[in-house]
Design an enzyme around this catalytic site. Sequence first.
Site, PDB file in Angstrom:
ATOM      1  N   CYS A 151       0.814  -1.229   0.142  1.00  0.00           N
ATOM      2  CA  CYS A 151       0.036  -0.022  -0.298  1.00  0.00           C
ATOM      3  C   CYS A 151       0.802   1.112   0.129  1.00  0.00           C
ATOM      4  O   CYS A 151       1.603   1.701  -0.951  1.00  0.00           O
ATOM      5  CB  CYS A 151      -1.023   0.183   1.203  1.00  0.00           C
ATOM      6  SG  CYS A 151      -2.335   0.996   0.981  1.00  0.00           S
TER       7      CYS A 151
ATOM      8  N   HIS B  92      -3.889  -5.036   0.809  1.00  0.00           N
ATOM      9  CA  HIS B  92      -3.226  -5.675   1.918  1.00  0.00           C
ATOM     10  C   HIS B  92      -3.437  -7.251   1.992  1.00  0.00           C
ATOM     11  O   HIS B  92      -4.434  -7.799   2.326  1.00  0.00           O
ATOM     12  CB  HIS B  92      -3.786  -5.070   3.289  1.00  0.00           C
ATOM     13  CG  HIS B  92      -3.583  -3.701   3.522  1.00  0.00           C
ATOM     14  ND1 HIS B  92      -2.691  -3.137   4.136  1.00  0.00           N
ATOM     15  CD2 HIS B  92      -4.363  -2.478   3.020  1.00  0.00           C
ATOM     16  CE1 HIS B  92      -2.545  -1.938   4.285  1.00  0.00           C
ATOM     17  NE2 HIS B  92      -3.447  -1.322   3.693  1.00  0.00           N
TER      18      HIS B  92
ATOM     19  N   GLU C 244      -1.988  -9.358   3.937  1.00  0.00           N
ATOM     20  CA  GLU C 244      -2.091  -9.621   5.418  1.00  0.00           C
ATOM     21  C   GLU C 244      -3.437  -9.859   5.815  1.00  0.00           C
ATOM     22  O   GLU C 244      -3.528 -10.647   6.834  1.00  0.00           O
ATOM     23  CB  GLU C 244      -1.241  -8.852   6.367  1.00  0.00           C
ATOM     24  CG  GLU C 244      -1.651  -7.551   6.542  1.00  0.00           C
ATOM     25  CD  GLU C 244      -1.451  -6.313   5.603  1.00  0.00           C
ATOM     26  OE1 GLU C 244      -1.451  -5.233   5.792  1.00  0.00           O
ATOM     27  OE2 GLU C 244      -0.967  -6.838   4.273  1.00  0.00           O
TER      28      GLU C 244
END
Length: 513
Positions: free
Chosen positions: A83, A170, A172
């Site tokens: 990001c 993202h 994650e």
Amino acid sequence: MKNTQILILDFGSQYTQLLARRVREANIYTEVLPFDTSIEKIKEYPLLKGIILSGGPSSVYLQNAYKIDSEILNLDIAILGVCYGMQLLTQYFQGAVELADEQEFGKAIITIDDKKNPLFKNVTTESQVWMSHADHVTELPVDFKQIAHSNASIAAIAHNTKPIYGIQFHAEVTHSLQGKEMLENFLYDIAKCNKDWNLDDFIDQQIKEIKETVKDKQVILGLSGGVDSSVAAAIIGKAIGKQLTCIFVDTGLLRKNETIEVMKAYETNFDINIKLVEASDLFFSELKGIKEPEAKRKIIGKCFIDVFTDAARQHKDADFLAQGTIYPDVIESSSHGASSKTIKSHHNVGGLPEDLKFRLIEPLRNLFKDEVRQVGFKLGLPEEMINRHPFPGPGLGIRVIEEVTKDKVEILQEADAIFIKKLREWNLYNTVSQAFVTLLPVKTVGVMGDNRTYDYVVALRSVNTIDFMTATSTHLPWEFLDEVVNEIINKVDNVNRVVYDVTSKPPGTIEWE
């Protein structure tokens, strides 16, 4: 350290800790460092295989935007920008980043443009990801190519010759359905990390280090009854036994019968010295008339430190102070500059007078909460101790909204005990991440028999979460809630109404204060 390592440079993303946990889950050791960590500091990690640049709330084109030491980009290691991190790489390599007309927040579908790229091994051509950005890359950086896109933006980039990558999403977050695969591709195939981080080795290493550090000296530790201090006591006790003395402070703000249960549990499961300090009168006296949550937290923290300090001074032969500090405490208490604003103060990290001159032992300071629980199981601690729901440092002091009194705490203890008991009876306790009751500062009209009542309201709260950074309310069975409400109303004096809090985090926090 013999493990291969990944460093995460933190630009203030709410997901930074989650990103670190994902790396640990891949059996790779990682640490989170401030975004402005120097190249000299980074070179101190001898087995460093890669660096991940986290997301963040800023914009790279602003005058005071957060930057990295540009020498990092010349290291012979893999780099992944996430990001904000991707936008920063774009700027460093002479691309362009601008405010987007069509901003992306939430779920999005990306299309892989380069299926042969190692970042996307075993990833489908179209994949759902989680976006959270107002800016986007409008011009590719020099020597980079686009390897994925969404409807609104360039979604991923890769350097033509170096192992440097950027992703606008993202990976994650669990909403990125193949994010785990992408991160592991970066860690294993691009950064060439070994799967050499495991908790058995960690335990052996900590026991060895504690023995070598403490030798024949004495250690004191403040017990809370929670998981972190329990596991810290277990691992230190395994290393030095009776050289460890644990101090348990009864603040009066604990759960029902908690003092008795904690003392019994430690005496049964630990071969260590334990001292109980009764201090509830002090805490209630200092909290009199205080309504503001942050003020209550600070008062409770100061009282605890004062009481613990007095107890510690009585152990003049103790050279070491042990704490159950875990890695999120370290991250949140460090000065990252870019980090998210403090939401609530932490009172359990530091704060003891300098004249005590203890040397600090923090055996869990590099572990996340889920890792701490695993260590506890490996050390043989009972399941009910390890899987106990988290309890805030200030205790019931922040679950009694506004002013805290002994009478209010007793009401709350009774209601909370019923809620937790019922969760266990219905085999729901271990299916929820955290559950508790809050006493509200309002009274409502009710009817009990033929009489009008005017009593307190309590709120039930139960959430499910992976990391406690975000959480959703638990969809508890209606029949269960009905049973809990009936028992609270019938058995707890001064309560005539029960509500169930279904607020997610965000926008709410898990605790009310």
